[in-house]
Design a protein around this motif. Structure first.
Motif, PDB file in Angstrom:
ATOM      1  N   GLY A  67     100.851  57.143 106.773  1.00  0.00           N
ATOM      2  CA  GLY A  67     101.532  56.621 107.813  1.00  0.00           C
ATOM      3  C   GLY A  67     100.831  55.307 108.406  1.00  0.00           C
ATOM      4  O   GLY A  67      99.763  55.099 107.827  1.00  0.00           O
ATOM      5  N   ILE A  69      99.654  53.191 111.936  1.00  0.00           N
ATOM      6  CA  ILE A  69      99.660  53.415 113.161  1.00  0.00           C
ATOM      7  C   ILE A  69      99.498  52.003 113.809  1.00  0.00           C
ATOM      8  O   ILE A  69      98.619  51.247 113.458  1.00  0.00           O
ATOM      9  CB  ILE A  69      98.287  54.394 113.736  1.00  0.00           C
ATOM     10  CG1 ILE A  69      98.662  55.821 113.047  1.00  0.00           C
ATOM     11  CG2 ILE A  69      98.146  54.232 115.214  1.00  0.00           C
ATOM     12  CD1 ILE A  69      97.495  56.582 113.275  1.00  0.00           C
ATOM     13  N   LEU A 120      96.450  61.266 114.753  1.00  0.00           N
ATOM     14  CA  LEU A 120      97.012  60.430 115.523  1.00  0.00           C
ATOM     15  C   LEU A 120      96.652  60.760 116.991  1.00  0.00           C
ATOM     16  O   LEU A 120      96.336  59.673 117.540  1.00  0.00           O
ATOM     17  CB  LEU A 120      98.500  60.213 115.216  1.00  0.00           C
ATOM     18  CG  LEU A 120      99.363  59.740 116.498  1.00  0.00           C
ATOM     19  CD1 LEU A 120      99.127  58.109 116.218  1.00  0.00           C
ATOM     20  CD2 LEU A 120     100.864  59.928 115.990  1.00  0.00           C
ATOM     21  N   THR A 132      99.675  53.874 121.242  1.00  0.00           N
ATOM     22  CA  THR A 132      99.751  53.962 119.807  1.00  0.00           C
ATOM     23  C   THR A 132     101.357  53.893 119.571  1.00  0.00           C
ATOM     24  O   THR A 132     102.233  54.327 120.516  1.00  0.00           O
ATOM     25  CB  THR A 132      99.181  55.229 118.868  1.00  0.00           C
ATOM     26  OG1 THR A 132      99.832  56.407 119.314  1.00  0.00           O
ATOM     27  CG2 THR A 132      97.699  55.224 119.263  1.00  0.00           C
ATOM     28  N   SER A 134     103.555  55.052 115.888  1.00  0.00           N
ATOM     29  CA  SER A 134     103.322  55.046 114.648  1.00  0.00           C
ATOM     30  C   SER A 134     104.787  55.226 113.570  1.00  0.00           C
ATOM     31  O   SER A 134     105.674  55.250 114.231  1.00  0.00           O
ATOM     32  CB  SER A 134     102.662  56.601 114.093  1.00  0.00           C
ATOM     33  OG  SER A 134     103.187  57.695 114.782  1.00  0.00           O
TER      34      SER A 134
END
Length: 151
Positions: A67, A69, A120, A132, A134
């Motif tokens: 992922g 972020i 996360l 954040t 993501s």
């Protein structure tokens, strides 16, 4: 330091396969093996080549989920503070400050979705992080590793 054409060709050859022999590279670029070695030694001493490494598929190590972020940091957060905060996470593969709305982007590898979610949450809880955003990577389409600009 700006590389000349010959040094650039040597760097590209090493970036493709750092285990290639100096003789093999020399054959490709038109130099003897000792001449290639001298150039590689000079490139290392000058800092143009910073090291040699192996590239491993993260999935082979159990890191199946990737992922990205976006970090939105509190005011006056320095890049050094972001670096210090993120360097504690083994899941963080890379992090960069960026232009645009976000302050930084972070590439994360995790074992699975739950693991990604925990990472996360921990990153979002860092004192310098305001919020954040993501995204998960479905399929990596193209990756280039340290070979510099395309030829």
């Amino acid at each position: 330091m700006r590389l000349n054409d010959l040094d650039e060709r040597i760097v590209h050859a090493l970036a493709e396969d750092a285990r290639r022999s100096y003789a093999d590279i020399g054959q490709e670029v038109g130099l003897s093996a000792p001449a290639v070695k001298r150039r590689v030694d000079r490139l290392r001493a000058d800092g143009a080549i910073t090291g040699f490494t192996v590239r491993v598929d993260p999935a082979a190590l159990g890191w199946e989920t990737e992922g990205v972020i976006e970090l939105y940091c509190r005011r006056n957060t320095s890049p050094e503070a972001i670096h210090r905060g993120l360097s504690r996470y083994p899941e963080v593969a890379s992090a960069s400050t960026v232009t645009g709305e976000a302050d930084a982007i972070v590439q994360v590898f995790a074992a699975d979705m739950r693991h990604f979610e925990r990472v996360l949450e921990r990153i979002a809880g860092e004192p310098f992080v305001e919020r954040t955003k993501s995204v998960l990577v479905l399929s990596p389409l193209l990756r280039r590793y340290g070979s510099g600009a395309p030829r």
